[in-house]
Scaffold this motif. Structure first.
Motif, short mmCIF file in Angstrom:
data_model
loop_
_atom_site.label_atom_id
_atom_site.label_comp_id
_atom_site.label_asym_id
_atom_site.label_seq_id
_atom_site.Cartn_x
_atom_site.Cartn_y
_atom_site.Cartn_z
N LEU A 30 -7.39 3.08 -3.31
CA LEU A 30 -6.20 2.45 -2.74
C LEU A 30 -5.12 2.40 -3.83
CD1 LEU A 30 -5.26 0.72 -0.22
CD2 LEU A 30 -6.16 -1.25 -1.45
N VAL A 61 0.84 -1.19 0.00
CA VAL A 61 0.00 0.00 0.00
C VAL A 61 0.88 1.25 0.00
CG1 VAL A 61 -1.74 1.31 1.30
CG2 VAL A 61 -1.86 -1.20 1.21
N VAL A 120 -3.92 5.63 0.73
CA VAL A 120 -5.34 5.32 0.87
C VAL A 120 -6.09 6.63 1.05
CG1 VAL A 120 -7.10 4.12 2.24
CG2 VAL A 120 -4.82 3.13 2.02
#
Length: 193
Positions: free
Chosen positions: A60, A52, A55
């Motif tokens: 995302l 990741v 966000v």
């Protein structure tokens, strides 16, 4: 206003129209659509891995592994992932979280079949058009494809053989093939130590 009896969409539509003598005066146009499977579904399983990067709401951004490519994913409302053994909303993931998604994608060939029925009285007919007076008193012109036959009292006739005053019911069947996609994903991950 001009309405067309047959439709061409994506070059893959089958259009059929049948006119037959109706016993009663014009009813309002009715339409129904059915989704019909035309083959067995094809299931593809894959695994995606990444880290990741950002966000924001249900968006995302993930750096994919091993390619390093950045991809934007839009998560469904309420979608969760199991991170370090805990169920966590995807909207609460932190940058640096390593994710693994096991994805099953199912493609099913289907046909959307739309049946529209219209009743009216022939006002005028020619080799390529028919003008019908509908129950509400409005006249509408419809294009007739080459070679189309009309069922009038069990006798197949050309459009130009229709006569003013004949009560007819027009039925249009349009079939549009497409692929229906469904995905299911189980997302797991670990946070950066």
């Amino acid at each position: 206003m001009r309405r067309v009896i047959t439709t061409t969409t994506r070059g893959l539509i089958i259009a059929m129209a049948t006119l037959c003598l109706a016993a009663t005066a014009g009813a309002q146009p009715t339409q129904s659509t059915q989704k019909l499977p035309t083959g067995a579904p094809k299931v593809t399983a894959m695994q995606l891995k990444g880290v990741v990067v950002a966000v924001k709401g249900n968006h995302l951004v993930v750096r994919m592994e091993p390619s390093g490519e950045y991809r934007l994913f839009i998560t469904k409302p309420g979608q969760t992932a199991t991170i370090d053994g805990k169920v966590t909303p995807m909207t609460n993931l932190a940058p640096g979280t390593s994710l693994t998604a096991s994805v099953a994608m199912m493609e099913t060939p289907v046909v959307d079949r739309t049946v529209a029925t219209l009743t009216g009285t022939v006002w005028q007919a020619g080799p390529t058009t028919v003008v019908l007076t509908l129950a509400n008193g409005e006249n509408h012109q419809y294009d007739v494809p080459a070679g189309m036959k009309f069922n009038v009292d069990g006798v197949m006739k050309e459009a130009m053989e229709l006569r003013p005053g004949m009560k007819v019911t027009a039925t249009k069947v349009v079939e549009s093939p497409r692929m229906e996609l469904a995905t299911d994903a189980v997302v797991t991950g670990t946070t950066k130590p």
